[in-house]
Design an enzyme around this catalytic site. Structure first.
Site, PDB file in Angstrom:
ATOM      1  N   GLY A 109      14.453   3.562  -0.783  1.00  0.00           N
ATOM      2  CA  GLY A 109      13.086   3.250  -1.205  1.00  0.00           C
ATOM      3  C   GLY A 109      12.867   3.625  -2.663  1.00  0.00           C
ATOM      4  N   TYR A 143       4.503   7.532  -2.306  1.00  0.00           N
ATOM      5  CA  TYR A 143       3.816   7.015  -3.484  1.00  0.00           C
ATOM      6  C   TYR A 143       3.117   8.125  -4.263  1.00  0.00           C
ATOM      7  CZ  TYR A 143       5.040   2.440  -1.755  1.00  0.00           C
ATOM      8  OH  TYR A 143       5.756   1.357  -1.324  1.00  0.00           O
TER       9      TYR A 143
END
Length: 173
Positions: A109, A143
């Site tokens: 990711g 995030y």
């Protein structure tokens, strides 16, 4: 694990994108949604017709993560009019970072996110934004760790179920 490679996808990769998308979406969200709602969403959102249109959209790009010859995830980014909401010329949207559960926790990711960041820099974007399901804490924390902050919310409909996505952005300049 061999080194992960990232390759820009084209229409020839449609089947790979479809299969990885369906698998990763199911792995991530099936436990929180009914089987009927999941199948309806997968059939609509990952149909060949819809994906073909997305791949051929000029302001959208797909990148596939590979572990040798195995596709293990992908990134979809949008700029300009292809963005799902803001459509700000100074921004880049990360619409999807999908990684197979077999490769989560292995920095795939992060590698895909870094690709989005690289492109945003090349295109001199002022910020990156995205929507992430408020209950997907693993993604929300990812995030936040990468400097994103919440700025709004929107409704995401999975089948007939309305869910809340957090809108997050990271200022680049």
């Amino acid at each position: 694990m061999s080194p992960i490679t990232i390759k820009k996808a084209s229409i020839e990769d449609l089947e790979t994108i479809k299969n990885v998308g369906r698998e990763t979406f199911y792995e991530t969200f099936a436990k929180n949604n009914s089987e009927e709602e999941m199948q309806k969403y997968l059939d609509e959102s990952f149909s060949e017709e819809k994906l073909k249109k997305e791949i051929n959209t000029p302001d959208s790009q797909f990148f596939i993560a590979w572990d040798e010859n195995n596709p293990i995830g992908y990134l979809k980014i949008n700029t300009g009019a292809a963005q799902t909401e803001l459509q700000d010329e100074t921004s880049l949207e990360i619409e999807r970072i999908y990684v197979k559960s077999s490769h989560q926790g292995k920095k795939v990711g992060q590698i895909l996110y870094d690709k989005a960041l690289e492109i945003a820099g090349q295109e001199k974007k002022e910020y990156i934004w995205l929507g992430v399901w408020e209950e997907n804490l693993k993604a929300v924390n990812f995030y936040k760790k990468n400097g994103f902050v919440e700025f709004d919310k929107h409704i995401f409909v999975l089948g007939t179920d309305e869910q809340t996505d957090l809108m997050m952005k990271k200022i680049l300049k």
